[in-house]
Write an enzyme that holds these catalytic residues in place. Structure first.
Site, PDB file in Angstrom:
ATOM      1  N   GLU A  58       4.341 -11.054  -5.933  1.00 32.13           N
ATOM      2  CA  GLU A  58       3.571 -11.205  -7.003  1.00 32.13           C
ATOM      3  C   GLU A  58       3.744 -10.829  -8.432  1.00 32.13           C
ATOM      4  O   GLU A  58       3.197 -11.021  -9.281  1.00 32.13           O
ATOM      5  CB  GLU A  58       2.304 -10.461  -6.748  1.00 32.13           C
ATOM      6  CG  GLU A  58       2.202  -8.901  -6.660  1.00 32.13           C
ATOM      7  CD  GLU A  58       2.832  -8.402  -5.059  1.00 32.13           C
ATOM      8  OE1 GLU A  58       3.910  -9.239  -4.570  1.00 32.13           O
ATOM      9  OE2 GLU A  58       2.631  -7.359  -4.864  1.00 32.13           O
ATOM     10  N   HIS A  87       8.215  -7.780  -3.665  1.00 30.42           N
ATOM     11  CA  HIS A  87       6.846  -8.293  -4.247  1.00 30.42           C
ATOM     12  C   HIS A  87       6.887  -9.576  -4.957  1.00 30.42           C
ATOM     13  O   HIS A  87       7.405  -9.856  -6.085  1.00 30.42           O
ATOM     14  CB  HIS A  87       6.304  -7.085  -5.078  1.00 30.42           C
ATOM     15  CG  HIS A  87       5.976  -5.857  -4.464  1.00 30.42           C
ATOM     16  ND1 HIS A  87       4.774  -5.779  -3.931  1.00 30.42           N
ATOM     17  CD2 HIS A  87       6.766  -4.846  -4.078  1.00 30.42           C
ATOM     18  CE1 HIS A  87       4.546  -4.458  -3.223  1.00 30.42           C
ATOM     19  NE2 HIS A  87       5.926  -3.949  -3.340  1.00 30.42           N
ATOM     20  N   GLY A 120       0.755  -1.199  -0.041  1.00 33.86           N
ATOM     21  CA  GLY A 120      -0.021  -0.009   0.116  1.00 33.86           C
ATOM     22  C   GLY A 120       0.843   1.286  -0.064  1.00 33.86           C
ATOM     23  O   GLY A 120       2.033   1.117   0.192  1.00 33.86           O
ATOM     24  N   ASP A 179     -17.149 -10.834 -22.694  1.00 31.16           N
ATOM     25  CA  ASP A 179     -17.811 -10.948 -21.119  1.00 31.16           C
ATOM     26  C   ASP A 179     -19.253 -11.287 -21.378  1.00 31.16           C
ATOM     27  O   ASP A 179     -19.782 -12.200 -20.743  1.00 31.16           O
ATOM     28  CB  ASP A 179     -17.879  -9.449 -20.408  1.00 31.16           C
ATOM     29  CG  ASP A 179     -16.279  -9.152 -20.167  1.00 31.16           C
ATOM     30  OD1 ASP A 179     -15.361 -10.322 -20.363  1.00 31.16           O
ATOM     31  OD2 ASP A 179     -16.057  -8.130 -19.763  1.00 31.16           O
ATOM     32  N   LYS A 220     -10.368 -11.427 -16.193  1.00 27.59           N
ATOM     33  CA  LYS A 220     -10.614 -11.541 -17.495  1.00 27.59           C
ATOM     34  C   LYS A 220     -10.062 -12.729 -17.979  1.00 27.59           C
ATOM     35  O   LYS A 220     -10.694 -13.469 -18.982  1.00 27.59           O
ATOM     36  CB  LYS A 220      -9.998 -10.290 -18.247  1.00 27.59           C
ATOM     37  CG  LYS A 220     -10.286 -10.095 -19.700  1.00 27.59           C
ATOM     38  CD  LYS A 220     -11.775  -9.505 -19.709  1.00 27.59           C
ATOM     39  CE  LYS A 220     -11.911  -9.081 -21.260  1.00 27.59           C
ATOM     40  NZ  LYS A 220     -13.222  -8.255 -21.075  1.00 27.59           N
ATOM     41  N   CYS A 235       5.255  -6.388   1.695  1.00 28.10           N
ATOM     42  CA  CYS A 235       5.789  -4.756   1.732  1.00 28.10           C
ATOM     43  C   CYS A 235       4.988  -4.083   2.693  1.00 28.10           C
ATOM     44  O   CYS A 235       5.191  -4.401   4.027  1.00 28.10           O
ATOM     45  CB  CYS A 235       5.372  -4.165   0.309  1.00 28.10           C
ATOM     46  SG  CYS A 235       6.204  -2.581  -0.029  1.00 28.10           S
ATOM     47  N   TYR A 236       3.976  -3.233   2.262  1.00 24.60           N
ATOM     48  CA  TYR A 236       3.209  -2.375   3.471  1.00 24.60           C
ATOM     49  C   TYR A 236       2.746  -3.367   4.479  1.00 24.60           C
ATOM     50  O   TYR A 236       2.677  -3.238   5.713  1.00 24.60           O
ATOM     51  CB  TYR A 236       2.246  -1.544   2.833  1.00 24.60           C
ATOM     52  CG  TYR A 236       1.463  -0.795   3.831  1.00 24.60           C
ATOM     53  CD1 TYR A 236       1.996   0.632   4.403  1.00 24.60           C
ATOM     54  CD2 TYR A 236       0.192  -1.005   4.273  1.00 24.60           C
ATOM     55  CE1 TYR A 236       1.262   0.979   5.157  1.00 24.60           C
ATOM     56  CE2 TYR A 236      -0.649  -0.256   5.062  1.00 24.60           C
ATOM     57  CZ  TYR A 236      -0.346   0.861   5.605  1.00 24.60           C
ATOM     58  OH  TYR A 236      -0.977   1.294   6.640  1.00 24.60           O
TER      59      TYR A 236
END
Ligand code: XMP
Length: 536
Positions: free
Chosen positions: A191, A189, A75, A248, A390, A102-103
């Site tokens: 991710e 990170h 964040g 979609d 998606k 992280c945060y």
């Protein structure tokens, strides 16, 4: 500072929540990092369902949803600032594994006896991580690896409770584990793809530490969504679905049909602003192939009449949006026993709309909501894609047998070609644009480039430029065609595609030779920001 209130709308219909939460769930408390969605995707890519929740989500709620583990995201705030968002300390008493990123690591450290302060030197980008103890969250990792950092604060003291597992040159406490609880933290990170072993770290957490078995798969997603639609829609009710030709709404229709068969009725509004063969593809797919009841409302004249002489882009958008609602309403009124409206809302829409009216995403949505239907139509919504990203929607579409060219279609704006014909929208200009656009798409497909770019399209700019035909100058061709190709992962930012010149040469030659009314073709090399993807 970005709005970190994160009042994400997590109130999908109760039926859907119940169904999704039969799966193993990793809860992600979102402190506002630009990577929060990415964490959720990474967990799901490893076959475990994950959901973003507001940072102050009470422990009781985490119990209620059956979370198997909690991730505290990064964040933009500083934990020691007065308005810093923190989580409820009670989440550490739940006896659930926690991973702070992280945060998120700094929040865990602060709440469990450590200290956080400004780093002597900010770290941004790839750095070497030296692992002192390859255990827990860092199990199966070599003594040294590369990780992605983006932070100004660091954990300065780990107190009595934590053990440090790794360091970098600038950050002595780059990964920690709690001595008596399953609480871990990483300052980097895992991710992002720039952390090459990040996937292993995520897997360590969800499999080894949280004990998940990995039960999130396309088949399970489809089964859960089908069961949920059946539970929501009564045995005599009918469901309406507005098809746009995009992925979609197409996947929504296919899912709802699997759930309730012929009680689904699809409406497709042909507004005359579509690309070449678009209406044909929708009819061939949904009516001919899937055997759905498909009502095609041919409203081309109505839209073009309403748009006559309109040049201002916002006005074009307003008119297309208004006419769409009117035509759709009239069509829907003819369908008896229709209480439900199926919509292709997907997870990023849900998250973005929850960031509040001041959020950047919300502003973008407002600008792009042409083609949306207002709540006062009075239908109950069926939203089977509400929890899916998606790429998951595309996987579901493929598994349901939708044709590849629908599933992998580039996005297309609700106002259609009205915002790609600059100036007045006339049938002649639309025909010219369609023909040029079709050539571009044909050549990209033939050269294997279509799937590599996020969006590719032509724009018609009605300005005359001089050309040479035969021996003399001519102004005969009155239009300029601009080719716009962008790469983008989220459409919030984009860059122009460095495509092979040979392909551009072929496209340009074909357009000039085959499309009368065009005598010049150019390539748009503007990134977003400062430009936008569309021209209007
Ligand atoms: P911009 O032009 O803002 O576009 O960079 C970002 C993405 O949104 C699409 N777009 C729209 N989609 N209704 C939509 O449904 C609209 O009015 C609209 N305008 C732009 C655009 O094609 C790109 O994918």
């Amino acid at each position: 500072m970005k709005d970190v209130n994160c009042s994400i709308d997590h109130a999908p219909a109760a039926w859907y929540r119940t169904n999704m939460r039969r799966h193993e769930t990793i809860a992600i408390l979102d402190f506002g990092s630009q990577y929060s969605q990415l964490i959720a995707r990474r967990v799901r890519e490893n076959r475990v369902y994950s959901e973003l929740l507001p940072p102050q989500t009470p422990p009781s709620r985490l119990r209620e949803i059956g979370a198997r583990g909690i991730i505290l995201s990064g964040g933009p705030a500083s934990v020691y600032s007065a308005e810093a968002p923190l989580c409820d300390p009670g989440i550490f008493e739940l006896d659930l594994p926690v991973l702070g990123i992280c945060y998120g690591m700094q929040v865990a450290a602060k709440l469990l006896g450590g200290d956080v302060g400004a780093a002597v030197a900010r770290e941004y980008g790839r750095v070497r991580l030296h692992i002192a103890s390859a255990e827990g969250i860092l199990a199966h990792l070599p003594p040294e690896t590369s990780v992605w950092m983006s932070h100004g604060d660091v954990v300065t003291q780990i107190g009595e409770c934590f053990t440090s597992l790794a360091r970098t040159a600038q950050c002595p406490i780059a990964a920690v584990r709690h001595k008596s609880r399953a609480v871990y933290g990483v300052q980097f990170h895992p991710e992002v793809t720039h952390t090459p072993l990040g996937r292993q770290i995520i897997r360590n957490f969800i499999y080894d530490i949280c004990g998940c078995a990995g039960d999130w798969s396309v088949k399970n997603v489809i089964d859960a969504a089908v069961a949920a639609v059946r539970e929501q829609v009564g045995p005599d009710d009918r469901v309406i679905c507005g098809l746009s030709g995009g992925v979609d709404s197409s996947v929504t229709a296919a899912l709802v049909q699997r759930a309730i068969g012929s009680r689904l009725v699809c409406i497709f509004v042909d507004n005359g602003l579509l690309r070449q063969n678009e209406a044909g593809l929708v009819e061939a797919t949904f009516h001919d192939h899937f055997g759905m009841e498909l009502r095609v409302a041919n409203a081309r004249d109505r839209f073009l009449t309403a748009l006559a002489d309109v040049t201002e882009p916002r006005e074009k958008r307003r008119i297309v949006g208004r006419e769409f609602i009117e035509v759709f309403k009239a069509e829907a009124a003819r369908i008896e026993r229709a209480r439900f409206l199926a919509q292709g809302t997907i997870y990023p829409d849900v998250i973005e709309s929850g960031h509040g009216p001041t959020g950047h995403s919300a502003v973008i949505k407002l600008h792009h909501n042409v083609g949306a239907l207002p709540a006062e139509l009075g239908f109950e919504l069926v939203e089977p894609l509400r929890q899916l990203f998606k790429d998951e929607v595309r996987q579901v579409g493929e598994a349901l047998g939708l044709p590849e060219d629908l599933v992998w279609r580039h996005p297309f704006p609700g106002p259609g070609l009205a915002v790609r014909v600059i100036g007045a929208v006339t049938p002649e200009r639309l025909d010219i644009l369609r023909a040029a656009d079709e050539i571009l798409l044909e050549e990209l497909l033939a050269a294997g480039w279509y799937a590599k770019v996020a969006q590719a399209f032509a724009v018609l700019v009605p300005i005359p430029s001089v050309g040479v035909m035969g021996d003399g100058p001519t102004y005969e061709g009155q239009n300029l065609i601009v080719l716009r190709l962008v790469e983008s992962s989220d459409f919030m930012t984009a860059d122009w595609v460095r495509i092979d010149y040979e392909i551009l040469a072929t496209v340009s030659n074909r357009i000039i030779n085959e499309v009368s009314g065009v005598n010049r073709v150019t390539y748009d090399i503007t990134s977003k920001p400062p430009g936008t993807i569309e021209w209007q």
